[in-house]
Design an enzyme around this catalytic site. Structure first.
Site, PDB file in Angstrom:
ATOM      1  N   CYS A 192      -9.242  23.129 -17.841  1.00  9.48           N
ATOM      2  CA  CYS A 192     -10.601  23.387 -18.348  1.00  9.48           C
ATOM      3  C   CYS A 192     -10.538  23.433 -19.884  1.00  9.48           C
ATOM      4  O   CYS A 192     -11.397  22.896 -20.579  1.00  9.48           O
ATOM      5  CB  CYS A 192     -11.133  24.731 -17.852  1.00  9.48           C
ATOM      6  SG  CYS A 192     -11.105  24.986 -16.087  1.00  9.48           S
ATOM      7  N   HIS A 196     -12.793  21.867 -22.981  1.00 10.25           N
ATOM      8  CA  HIS A 196     -13.788  22.799 -23.529  1.00 10.25           C
ATOM      9  C   HIS A 196     -13.254  23.785 -24.564  1.00 10.25           C
ATOM     10  O   HIS A 196     -14.000  24.627 -25.044  1.00 10.25           O
ATOM     11  CB  HIS A 196     -14.491  23.521 -22.387  1.00 10.25           C
ATOM     12  CG  HIS A 196     -15.209  22.570 -21.474  1.00 10.25           C
ATOM     13  ND1 HIS A 196     -16.334  21.884 -21.871  1.00 10.25           N
ATOM     14  CD2 HIS A 196     -14.933  22.151 -20.215  1.00 10.25           C
ATOM     15  CE1 HIS A 196     -16.727  21.095 -20.887  1.00 10.25           C
ATOM     16  NE2 HIS A 196     -15.892  21.236 -19.885  1.00 10.25           N
ATOM     17  N   ARG A 249     -20.844  23.425 -11.004  1.00  9.26           N
ATOM     18  CA  ARG A 249     -20.295  22.751 -12.184  1.00  9.26           C
ATOM     19  C   ARG A 249     -18.769  22.794 -12.186  1.00  9.26           C
ATOM     20  O   ARG A 249     -18.125  21.818 -12.547  1.00  9.26           O
ATOM     21  CB  ARG A 249     -20.835  23.421 -13.465  1.00  9.26           C
ATOM     22  CG  ARG A 249     -20.570  22.618 -14.714  1.00  9.26           C
ATOM     23  CD  ARG A 249     -21.434  21.366 -14.743  1.00  9.26           C
ATOM     24  NE  ARG A 249     -20.970  20.398 -15.742  1.00  9.26           N
ATOM     25  CZ  ARG A 249     -20.160  19.392 -15.485  1.00  9.26           C
ATOM     26  NH1 ARG A 249     -19.680  19.184 -14.289  1.00  9.26           N
ATOM     27  NH2 ARG A 249     -19.816  18.543 -16.440  1.00  9.26           N
ATOM     28  N   CYS A 253     -16.379  19.556 -12.434  1.00  7.52           N
ATOM     29  CA  CYS A 253     -15.335  19.399 -13.459  1.00  7.52           C
ATOM     30  C   CYS A 253     -13.996  19.109 -12.794  1.00  7.52           C
ATOM     31  O   CYS A 253     -13.251  18.241 -13.242  1.00  7.52           O
ATOM     32  CB  CYS A 253     -15.205  20.665 -14.298  1.00  7.52           C
ATOM     33  SG  CYS A 253     -16.458  20.792 -15.567  1.00  7.52           S
TER      34      CYS A 253
END
Lengths: 292, 103
Positions: A192, A196, A249, A253
């Protein structure tokens, strides 16, 4: 031999650094996390991170602000409000369920697990005798996301206030969420954090990667992509088409990095939400929000 | 001229040999054991929470190829699935020390 020893000691040091940061306290994590973003995007204020990519890109922000003048989620929030009242969901929550989203997720001492807003909504529906299957209320989108969106709407402007319980089990859940966030997975071998944190603000094809700081403030979101997909599937558009919870979400992802997604409201995603939301503590909620 | 003819004949023979279809290499047992191995490795990867998105699909395709009697394809797909899950298990191992690197 000397080279080998140097390599071993370097690896030990790196491993040690990783272990020490993995074991840092939640407040230390938060401090480091923010310091990183403040250094990466000087000039972007803490509260502006609630706007995701629109805090970083002026052109996209202009388009987004225009869209927010006639928000596509407005009718969906109304549907959520009607359902909230229809099933008398307020009676299951403190303060009648109004303006409480900022406290989610929380550590449930009774079950010794992380508890999300969607779980509490679903539990309330069942308590009220609602046949969720018959009423077509699922975990990731549609009616449940609409109720959650309405509750988020009533919390707009309130700062994220997630408390990490100091118990061992709670910290264990927090650390599991943190490890999930930083661990590489899937065929593309990406975490992740790769998108991000380290590459936030960069383009991935035509999309700008959003910063993880502030992510959780705008969920459930109204995604144009989801609205388009649902409308195409049904052959007509509806007010709930674009809604999705944060677990929807997360699943998306994971699929994008070619990892098998976990089920919405699985313990894995709830732990991730616990860590992820805590990182945005103090940032005001602005959900539901429109996203690309 | 004779040399050219010999060379031409050799070239034709070589190309012919290359183009000739080779028979199947694997049998049913090979395919079955490859699929079993892939399933076992994938279960381990799933248990570790690191299964890849398409590994299950590869195993399904391998099973379909086995059903059709295409054992070579079945083995190829099953081996690919197994490799994916082995990599997933490596990721699970590395995840134990996962954390931020802000510098």
């Amino acid at each position: 031999m000397k080279k080998f020893l140097i390599a071993v000691s370097a690896l030990t040091m790196l491993g040690g650094a990783a272990i020490s940061s993995a074991q840092a306290s939640p407040s230390e994590d938060l401090k480091q996390f923010r310091a990183y973003f403040f250094k990466k995007f000087p000039g972007v204020k803490l509260q502006d991170y609630a706007n995701g990519i629109y805090a970083l890109d002026a052109t996209r922000r202009f388009e987004w602000e225009a869209m927010e003048e006639f928000p596509p989620y407005e009718d969906g929030v109304e549907v959520g409000k009607k359902l909230f009242n229809k099933y008398d969901l307020g009676s299951c929550f403190q303060k009648g369920g109004i303006g409480i989203k900022q406290y989610y997720p929380y550590w449930d001492k009774k079950t010794q697990k992380v508890r999300t807003l969607e779980q509490d909504i679903m539990a309330c529906l069942k308590k009220k005798g609602v046949d969720t299957k018959k009423a077509k209320i699922g975990w990731k989108k549609g009616k449940l996301a609409a109720i959650s969106a309405y509750m988020a709407y009533t919390s707009r402007g309130k700062p994220t206030s997630v408390t990490i319980d100091p118990s061992k089990a709670s910290l264990n859940a927090y650390n599991k969420g943190k490890i999930f966030f930083y661990a590489k997975r899937g065929q593309l071998n990406m975490a992740c954090a790769d998108c991000h944190v380290y590459n936030a603000g960069m383009l991935i094809r035509g999309n700008l990667l959003s910063p993880a700081l502030g992510h959780t403030t705008h969920f459930p979101v109204w995604r144009r992509k989801w609205a388009k997909k649902t409308a195409a599937k049904k052959g007509k558009s509806g007010p709930l088409d674009g809604f999705g919870t944060i677990h929807r979400r997360y699943g998306g992802c994971n699929k994008q990095v070619r990892a098998k997604p976990f089920k919405a409201q699985s313990e894995t995603y709830r732990d991730l939400e616990y860590f992820h939301t805590y990182m945005s503590n103090g940032i005001k909620l602005n959900g539901p929000s429109v996203r690309q | 001229m004779k040399k050219i003819a010999v060379l031409f004949a050799a070239a034709v023979l070589t190309l012919g040999a290359c183009a000739a279809p080779s028979g199947p290499v694997h049998n049913e047992n090979d395919a079955l054991s490859a699929i079993t191995a892939a399933e076992h490795e994938t279960k381990r990867a799933a248990k570790a929470g690191f299964e890849w998105r398409d590994t299950g699909k590869l195993i399904k395709k391998a099973k379909a190829a086995l059903k059709k009697g295409d054992y070579d394809t079945a083995v190829k797909l099953a081996n690919k699935a197994k490799r994916q899950s082995s990599h997933a298990l490596e990721q699970a191992q590395l995840a134990k020390n996962a954390g931020p690197h802000f510098n």
